[in-house]
Design a protein around this motif. Structure first.
Motif, PDB file in Angstrom:
ATOM      1  N   GLY A 182       0.830  -1.202   0.000  1.00 57.84           N
ATOM      2  CA  GLY A 182       0.000   0.000   0.000  1.00 57.84           C
ATOM      3  C   GLY A 182       0.862   1.248   0.000  1.00 57.84           C
ATOM      4  N   ILE A 183       1.854   1.272   0.891  1.00 55.06           N
ATOM      5  CA  ILE A 183       2.793   2.394   0.924  1.00 55.06           C
ATOM      6  C   ILE A 183       3.564   2.483  -0.381  1.00 55.06           C
ATOM      7  N   ASN A 184       3.996   1.347  -0.917  1.00 56.20           N
ATOM      8  CA  ASN A 184       4.742   1.365  -2.177  1.00 56.20           C
ATOM      9  C   ASN A 184       3.866   1.791  -3.353  1.00 56.20           C
ATOM     10  N   ARG A 185       2.588   1.461  -3.298  1.00 58.40           N
ATOM     11  CA  ARG A 185       1.665   1.943  -4.333  1.00 58.40           C
ATOM     12  C   ARG A 185       1.524   3.468  -4.239  1.00 58.40           C
ATOM     13  N   LEU A 186       1.479   3.994  -3.010  1.00 52.10           N
ATOM     14  CA  LEU A 186       1.456   5.444  -2.812  1.00 52.10           C
ATOM     15  C   LEU A 186       2.689   6.080  -3.446  1.00 52.10           C
ATOM     16  N   LEU A 187       3.854   5.473  -3.240  1.00 50.71           N
ATOM     17  CA  LEU A 187       5.074   5.996  -3.861  1.00 50.71           C
ATOM     18  C   LEU A 187       4.982   5.932  -5.379  1.00 50.71           C
ATOM     19  N   ALA A 188       4.441   4.841  -5.911  1.00 53.25           N
ATOM     20  CA  ALA A 188       4.293   4.724  -7.365  1.00 53.25           C
ATOM     21  C   ALA A 188       3.385   5.827  -7.902  1.00 53.25           C
ATOM     22  N   ARG A 189       2.320   6.122  -7.191  1.00 49.96           N
ATOM     23  CA  ARG A 189       1.411   7.190  -7.631  1.00 49.96           C
ATOM     24  C   ARG A 189       2.108   8.544  -7.602  1.00 49.96           C
TER      25      ARG A 189
ATOM     26  N   GLY B  28       0.201  -5.739  -7.441  1.00 54.84           N
ATOM     27  CA  GLY B  28      -0.193  -5.683  -8.847  1.00 54.84           C
ATOM     28  C   GLY B  28      -0.597  -4.292  -9.286  1.00 54.84           C
ATOM     29  N   GLU B  29      -1.314  -3.561  -8.424  1.00 57.67           N
ATOM     30  CA  GLU B  29      -1.704  -2.192  -8.772  1.00 57.67           C
ATOM     31  C   GLU B  29      -0.481  -1.308  -8.968  1.00 57.67           C
ATOM     32  N   ALA B  30       0.497  -1.428  -8.057  1.00 57.16           N
ATOM     33  CA  ALA B  30       1.714  -0.621  -8.187  1.00 57.16           C
ATOM     34  C   ALA B  30       2.465  -0.973  -9.458  1.00 57.16           C
ATOM     35  N   ALA B  31       2.618  -2.277  -9.718  1.00 56.53           N
ATOM     36  CA  ALA B  31       3.338  -2.700 -10.913  1.00 56.53           C
ATOM     37  C   ALA B  31       2.621  -2.264 -12.185  1.00 56.53           C
ATOM     38  N   ASP B  32       1.307  -2.458 -12.226  1.00 59.70           N
ATOM     39  CA  ASP B  32       0.543  -2.098 -13.427  1.00 59.70           C
ATOM     40  C   ASP B  32       0.565  -0.590 -13.671  1.00 59.70           C
ATOM     41  N   LEU B  33       0.480   0.201 -12.597  1.00 61.67           N
ATOM     42  CA  LEU B  33       0.525   1.654 -12.745  1.00 61.67           C
ATOM     43  C   LEU B  33       1.848   2.087 -13.363  1.00 61.67           C
ATOM     44  N   LEU B  34       2.938   1.565 -12.841  1.00 63.45           N
ATOM     45  CA  LEU B  34       4.246   1.930 -13.372  1.00 63.45           C
ATOM     46  C   LEU B  34       4.403   1.475 -14.819  1.00 63.45           C
ATOM     47  N   ARG B  35       3.988   0.241 -15.106  1.00 61.07           N
ATOM     48  CA  ARG B  35       4.128  -0.265 -16.479  1.00 61.07           C
ATOM     49  C   ARG B  35       3.259   0.505 -17.460  1.00 61.07           C
ATOM     50  N   SER B  36       2.109   0.989 -16.996  1.00 61.25           N
ATOM     51  CA  SER B  36       1.242   1.766 -17.890  1.00 61.25           C
ATOM     52  C   SER B  36       1.876   3.090 -18.284  1.00 61.25           C
TER      53      SER B  36
ATOM     54  N   ASP C  33       4.042 -13.713  -9.568  1.00 61.04           N
ATOM     55  CA  ASP C  33       3.533 -14.566 -10.657  1.00 61.04           C
ATOM     56  C   ASP C  33       2.200 -14.090 -11.228  1.00 61.04           C
ATOM     57  N   PRO C  34       1.213 -13.701 -10.396  1.00 68.37           N
ATOM     58  CA  PRO C  34      -0.083 -13.294 -10.976  1.00 68.37           C
ATOM     59  C   PRO C  34       0.014 -12.038 -11.839  1.00 68.37           C
ATOM     60  N   HIS C  35       1.101 -11.296 -11.696  1.00 66.60           N
ATOM     61  CA  HIS C  35       1.222 -10.027 -12.407  1.00 66.60           C
ATOM     62  C   HIS C  35       2.354 -10.035 -13.433  1.00 66.60           C
ATOM     63  N   ASP C  36       2.883 -11.239 -13.718  1.00 69.36           N
ATOM     64  CA  ASP C  36       3.915 -11.407 -14.747  1.00 69.36           C
ATOM     65  C   ASP C  36       5.105 -10.479 -14.536  1.00 69.36           C
ATOM     66  N   VAL C  37       5.542 -10.372 -13.288  1.00 66.00           N
ATOM     67  CA  VAL C  37       6.737  -9.599 -12.962  1.00 66.00           C
ATOM     68  C   VAL C  37       7.906 -10.562 -12.800  1.00 66.00           C
ATOM     69  N   ARG C  38       8.980 -10.334 -13.526  1.00 64.08           N
ATOM     70  CA  ARG C  38      10.150 -11.200 -13.457  1.00 64.08           C
ATOM     71  C   ARG C  38      10.768 -11.106 -12.063  1.00 64.08           C
ATOM     72  N   LEU C  39      10.928 -12.260 -11.421  1.00 63.63           N
ATOM     73  CA  LEU C  39      11.466 -12.339 -10.071  1.00 63.63           C
ATOM     74  C   LEU C  39      12.854 -12.954 -10.104  1.00 63.63           C
ATOM     75  N   PHE C  40      13.802 -12.302  -9.399  1.00 61.94           N
ATOM     76  CA  PHE C  40      15.149 -12.826  -9.250  1.00 61.94           C
ATOM     77  C   PHE C  40      15.309 -13.323  -7.815  1.00 61.94           C
TER      78      PHE C  40
END
Length: 376
Positions: free
Chosen positions: A125-132, A273-281, A321-328
Motif C-alpha cells: 500500500g505504501i509502495n503503491r502510494l510511492l508509485a502514484r 499488482g496495482e503498483a506494478a501495473d501503474l508503473l508499467r502503464s 507470478d499473478p502479475h507477470d513480474v520477473r522475479l530474481f
C-alpha cells in the motif's frame, strides 16, 4: 507538485562516482527536523503557497519524516533517477543505490543513477502510494526494482491506518476512494480539506514551516540520531554489528516469539499488482528481487521446522507470478557476509548493502533485464 530543484542537479553523478559505503552526496546536510509539530497561528495561507512554490516546503506532511524526506529528494532529483527501488526497511537499508548505480554504469557504459525509494514498515500500500507520486512527476524512471523481503506479502495495515490518512496521501492519491472500514466519510472530508486548505494541510508541519521561514529548502536528507541518517538518494544508514552479535539478536528474536515467518494476504497481492501495473502503464519496466534475512537468522528459522525457506520463496512468487513480474530469487547472502555487514538479525548495514548490490548484479539475467529496461 514540487518542481525539480537545481541544488541537486549533480546528485546522480556524485552517487555514481562514490564507491565508499555510507558516503553521502556532497549536497547532503543531514538536518534535524522536528516532525508532527503544530503549525503556528501567525502563518498565512499566502505564505504557505509562496513557500511551496519556492520548494521550501514538501508536498505535504507525510506519515513519517523519513518517508517525507525521501519523497522530497525524489521530487527534487534533476534529472530523474534511471532506476527506483521499492520495498520495506530491509530494502531501504539493504541496497546501496550509489553502488548499484556504479555497477550498472560499468555494465552499460552509460551513467545510470539509482534511487532507493523503499521505506520503513512499508508493504505494498505504501509502495503503491510511492508509485502514484512517481507518475505525478515530470519525469519517470526507466526501471522499477521491487524488493521482496520475507514479510513483504502481508497486508499493509500501516498504509490503511496511517499512510492513507496523511496530507501527503491526500495530495497524491486524491479523496475519491471506495468506502471501507478504513476509509469513511470523515476520512474523505479530512482529505478534501487537506487539498483545499493549505493551513489545514500543514497543521502538523510546524517544523517544516520553521525551516521555510528561514529560507531553507525542504529537507532531502535527514539526521535520524547519532550514527543514523537518511541520504538524499533514499538510502538509510545505521551502524553495523558483528556476526556474533547478529546471531545473539536472532536468538533473542526467536525466544520472544516474533521471528518473522512469511504470510501471504490477498490484499498484498492486489496492492503489488496495482503498483506494478501503474508503473508499467507509464512505460516503466518492473522487475523484482528477493532480499533475505541474515544467514544466522535464516538458519534459526529453518531449524524451527516450519519450512521457512520454501514458504519464503512461495510468498515472493505469490506476489509476482499473478502479475507477470520477473522475479530474481536470492537464497541467501553471499560468502561476503560477516562482521559489520548487518545492523541486526534482519537488516543490513552500509557495508553489507554495498556487497548485496554487487550480489544482485551477479544473478544470471539481472543485468540483461535492467539494461533492456533502460534501453526502452
Amino acid at each position: 507538485m514540487p518542481s525539480r530543484r537545481f541544488a541537486v542537479v549533480c546528485t546522480a553523478l556524485l552517487l555514481v562516482l562514490s564507491g565508499c559505503a555510507g558516503e553521502a552526496p556532497a549536497e547532503d546536510s543531514f538536518p534535524t527536523v522536528q516532525f508532527n509539530e503544530s503549525l503556528t497561528q501567525d502563518v498565512t495561507t499566502e505564505q504557505i503557497e509562496d513557500w511551496s512554490a519556492q520548494d521550501l516546503l514538501p508536498v505535504a506532511p507525510a506519515h513519517g519524516g523519513a518517508f517525507e524526506t525521501m519523497t522530497n529528494a525524489l521530487g527534487a532529483a534533476d534529472p530523474a533517477p534511471d532506476v527506483v527501488i521499492f520495498g520495506d526497511s530491509m530494502t531501504q537499508q539493504g541496497v546501496d543505490p550509489a553502488e548499484l548505480g556504479q555497477l550498472l554504469s560499468e555494465a552499460t557504459g552509460d551513467d545510470v543513477s539509482v534511487f532507493n525509494g523503499a521505506s520503513s514498515r512499508a508493504r505494498w500500500g505504501i509502495n503503491r502510494l510511492l508509485a502514484r507520486y512517481i507518475v505525478s512527476l515530470d519525469e519517470l524512471p526507466s526501471v522499477a526494482l521491487m524488493g521482496i523481503s520475507t514479510r513483504a506479502a502481508e497486508r499493509d495495515d500501516f498504509y490503511t491506518s496511517e499512510g492513507a490518512k496523511s496530507p501527503f496521501s491526500s495530495m497524491v492519491e486524491g479523496c475519491d476512494r471506495p468506502a471501507s472500514d478504513a476509509w469513511g466519510e470523515a476520512d474523505a472530508a479530512r482529505c478534501e480539506r487537506d487539498v483545499a486548505d493549505p493551513l489545514f494541510r500543514f497543521r502538523t508541519g510546524g517544523g517544516q514551516v520553521v525551516r521555510a521561514e528561514e529560507g531553507q529548502p525542504a529537507q532531502t536528507s535527514l539526521r535520524i540520531r547519532e550514527g543514523s541518517r537518511l541520504r538524499s538518494d533514499g538510502f538509510m544508514i545505521h551502524p553495523g554489528v558483528s556476526a556474533a552479535e547478529a546471531e545473539e539478536i536472532s536468538d533473542t528474536r526467536m525466544e520472544r516469539g516474533f521471528p518473522g515467518f512469511p504470510t501471504v494476504h490477498d490484499e498484498a497481492v492486489a496492492d503489488f499488482g496495482e503498483a506494478a501495473d501503474l508503473l508499467r502503464s507509464h512505460g516503466v519496466t518492473v522487475l523484482a528481487f528477493e532480499i533475505p534475512y541474515t544467514p544466522v537468522h535464516q538458519a534459526n528459522l529453518e531449524a524451527e521446522g516450519r519450512n521457512y525457506d520454501a514458504r519464503r520463496q512461495e510468498s515472493a512468487q505469490a506476489l509476482t507470478d499473478p502479475h507477470d513480474v520477473r522475479l530474481f530469487p536470492v537464497d541467501e547472502f553471499g560468502s561476503w557476509w560477516g562482521d559489520d555487514h548487518s545492523r541486526d538479525a534482519i537488516h543490513l548495514a552500509p557495508e553489507g548493502a554495498t556487497e548485496f548490490a554487487r550480489q544482485l548484479t551477479e544473478i544470471p539475467g539481472f543485468l540483461d533485464e535492467v539494461q533492456a529496461g533502460l534501453a526502452d
